[in-house]
Design an enzyme around this catalytic site. Structure first.
Site, PDB file in Angstrom:
ATOM      1  N   GLN A 182       0.827  -1.207   0.000  1.00  0.00           N
ATOM      2  CA  GLN A 182       0.000   0.000   0.000  1.00  0.00           C
ATOM      3  C   GLN A 182       0.860   1.255   0.000  1.00  0.00           C
ATOM      4  O   GLN A 182       1.930   1.278   0.619  1.00  0.00           O
ATOM      5  CB  GLN A 182      -0.900   0.027   1.237  1.00  0.00           C
ATOM      6  CG  GLN A 182      -1.941  -1.069   1.295  1.00  0.00           C
ATOM      7  CD  GLN A 182      -2.728  -1.013   2.593  1.00  0.00           C
ATOM      8  OE1 GLN A 182      -2.160  -1.118   3.674  1.00  0.00           O
ATOM      9  NE2 GLN A 182      -4.026  -0.838   2.498  1.00  0.00           N
ATOM     10  N   ASP A 209       0.797   3.759   1.833  1.00  0.00           N
ATOM     11  CA  ASP A 209       0.132   4.069   3.087  1.00  0.00           C
ATOM     12  C   ASP A 209       0.733   5.304   3.753  1.00  0.00           C
ATOM     13  O   ASP A 209       1.930   5.558   3.644  1.00  0.00           O
ATOM     14  CB  ASP A 209       0.264   2.881   4.043  1.00  0.00           C
ATOM     15  CG  ASP A 209      -1.020   2.617   4.798  1.00  0.00           C
ATOM     16  OD1 ASP A 209      -1.908   3.475   4.760  1.00  0.00           O
ATOM     17  OD2 ASP A 209      -1.125   1.542   5.413  1.00  0.00           O
TER      18      ASP A 209
END
Length: 639
Positions: A381, A383
């Site tokens: 991800q 993120d």
């Protein structure tokens, strides 16, 4: 008795509950009655056989109305199930819901269905439609229904009824076919005309891999032949763009049963593309003052207990034991970032703090749900987590939305925003939820971004923004999220010291723009049909020689381009130049640099673009052009 039918007041010489919608409409408007499919009363769908009461306001749904498409498809699913049971003695029906773009029905049958069976089933369906069977419904007590379906040797229906826990259930019939169903349905089988059975696949009963395997037949239906043909053409184009199909030419990724389902392996081309995505995202994050961090993949179970994952998410996690202690493989990156924040006493002067990480996570997905790169068990991800004060939240939301605007704009994606609100089970006070939802909405308003509300679809720990992109086939994909978290700051007792010297809890924001890089990459492959923009293409150029004399020149050009950071390969195989060009075109390479004796003598390059355009240039100009095109993330191949 007076009712409103299709917007018109109608007086009916009948008592309440004695006349159906169909009969009343026939008396009021025969033409409308002919095209009527079902009705809506007080927001509830009703069959045309529903009995009217005084004062009912009835909205009539007719052929062609978008609201009727789901009912049309559900009725078609029942016709398909009836056809299957006529043709395949002993076939047992389970469930047959409407899904996006069509419907399916799951069957238990001792012999696998095949594509030829679908054609036979379609023919039988047309016979059922031609019979113009009236579709009726009636109610039974659960006990009566269990007895009925037991006598019919339909054990799956019995199991469904027992699991419902309801006193009464509804049965729909058409000819000899009877099925447990909440409805509604069209008045007769003849109302279905334009349909197609699409495919057959395996499916576990109730989606549980511990249950027996059933056979799922997919189909679709529309009101007009043109709509059906358009949809079938769309499905064919989607098949051609399937990232798993295109991958055979592109050579981006692979899966290996010995390694495990849902765990992608990136080949050199795929890794190059992944790095290009990461570099783009990482550079943008650094320019927006995000601090890069990196956490471990394994963490002790204690931290997952504090975070709540152990109790609420454990079935989706993988655990292992090391020296007598249980460790969990992280399903998300937030806990590591929380621990970094908690490692020091923070002052309000430090906030906001923004941590970013390309974190690899693993989540357990059922094997039946895995789908190429679009649904995997191990993924990375883009993120980030932001820790800020309440007064900083608005600006942080706006800044994230600006980053989303920029990054989605680079790919040319149109997108919509949805704000998911408090679910039935949630932590935190109502006033905190209302404030956070309001701040997300204000952030969108500040940038003039419209949004829809998804009532009750937020996570238990806070509301969120969902970003839904639209690809070149007008399919939508949910990618990035902006999530406000009331849970982790409280569980980990996160604090900052405010300007008055008091300890306060920070606001925590989860932020991802691509979401899963694997999923985003799968979407990109299908969106571009493998014809990636120059800056993103795993191989930006292939240098190919025409003659043996120009082989060394081709290799020198390749070396110089590699030194400039250009993703390039040389093709000096002893093959005709047309063969080499076709090979590069199959791989969707943006630039083909052809060199022969003329180019060698004049120190030039013959550039052929993926779209067939031919350009004469030299190495210095080419490097300047390709560098400019890559740096500006343009969709152009040359300018």
């Amino acid at each position: 008795m007076e009712v409103v039918l299709g917007g018109k007041p109608v007086n009916i010489d009948s008592a309440e509950g004695e006349i159906t919608i169909a009969d009343a409409l026939t008396m009021a408007d025969k033409r409308q009655a002919k095209d009527a499919l079902f009705a809506i009363i007080d927001g509830q769908n009703k069959d045309m056989s529903h009995k009217l009461n005084d004062g009912d306001i009835v909205e009539i749904i007719s052929k062609g109305d978008a609201k009727g498409l789901e009912v049309l498809r559900h009725t078609t699913a029942h016709i398909m199930a009836q056809a299957v049971q006529r043709l395949f003695n002993g076939a047992k029906v389970t469930i047959g819901p409407v899904i996006e773009g069509g419907f399916y029905y799951d069957f238990h049958y001792h012999t696998p269905f095949n594509e030829n069976n679908l054609k036979t089933i379609e023919k039988e369906m047309k016979k059922i439609i031609a019979q113009n069977l009236t579709i009726k419904h009636h109610s039974l007590t659960a006990e009566q229904a269990i007895t009925k379906f037991s006598e019919m040797n339909e054990p799956y229906k019995v199991e469904i009824i027992e699991s419902l826990g309801e006193d009464t259930v509804t049965i729909y019939t058409q000819g000899e076919f009877e099925d447990l169903c909440r409805g509604v349905h069209l008045p007769s089988t003849a109302k279905v005309q334009h349909f197609k059975l699409l495919s057959v696949a395996g499916a576990y009963w109730r989606g549980d891999e511990n249950n027996e395997m059933l056979q799922r037949i997919y189909g679709t239906a529309f009101f007009t032949k043109d709509e059906l043909n358009d949809h079938l053409n769309f499905l064919e184009e989607a098949k051609r763009r399937d990232h798993r199909v295109l991958n055979k030419d592109l050579g981006l990724f692979m899966f290996d049963e010995d390694i495990g389902a849902g765990l992608p392996i990136y080949l050199p081309n795929g890794a190059r593309m992944l790095h290009a995505l990461e570099e783009f995202s990482r550079k943008d994050a650094l320019q927006r003052s995000y601090l890069p961090v990196r956490g471990p993949i394994l963490m002790k179970q204690d931290v997952w207990k504090v975070s709540g994952h152990y109790d609420n998410y454990r079935e989706n996690m993988y655990f292992t034991e090391i020296e007598g202690a249980e460790f969990g493989i992280k399903p998300m990156n937030c806990v590591g970032h929380v621990k970094i924040y908690a490692a020091e006493l923070r002052s309000y002067r430090e906030l906001p703090i923004r941590y970013s990480e390309f974190g690899t996570v693993h989540r357990h997905e059922r094997s039946g749900a895995l789908h190429g790169l679009l649904r995997v068990r191990g993924f990375t991800q883009d993120d980030a987590h932001i820790f800020c004060t309440p007064t900083q939240l608005h600006n942080e939301v706006v800044a994230i939305l600006e980053a989303i605007q920029y990054q989605m704009g680079v790919f040319g994606f149109e997108y919509t925003i949805k704000i998911a609100t408090k679910p039935a089970k949630a932590m935190g006070k109502d006033e905190d939820w209302n404030w956070a939802i309001d701040e997300l909405g204000k952030g969108c308003d500040s940038l003039g971004l419209p949004y829809d509300i998804l009532e009750g679809e937020g996570a238990f720990y806070g509301p969120k923004i969902e970003v839904h992109i639209k690809d070149s086939l007008n399919r939508t994909w949910q990618v990035g999220t902006v999530q406000i978290d009331f849970n982790l700051p409280e569980r980990f007792d996160l604090k900052f010291i405010d300007q008055d010297g008091n300890a306060k809890m920070p606001i925590m924001i989860h932020r991802a723009i691509f979401g899963s890089l694997e999923r985003f990459m799968g979407v990109l492959i299908e969106h571009y049909a493998g014809r990636f923009p120059l800056w993103l293409a795993p191989i930006q150029a292939v240098v190919m020689n025409i003659t043996d004399a120009s082989e060394k020149y081709a290799e020198n050009i390749t070396a110089k381009l590699l030194a400039e950071g250009i993703r390039v390969e040389s093709d000096t195989r002893n093959e005709k130049i047309g063969y080499k060009i076709r090979a590069a075109q199959m791989r969707r390479v943006p630039h083909m640099i052809v060199v022969g004796n003329d180019e060698l003598d004049n120190n030039t390059l013959a550039l052929r673009l993926r779209d067939g355009t031919n350009i004469n240039t030299n190495l210095e100009e080419y490097i300047d052009k390709i560098t400019d095109l890559s740096d500006n993330k343009t969709s152009e191949l040359w300018r």
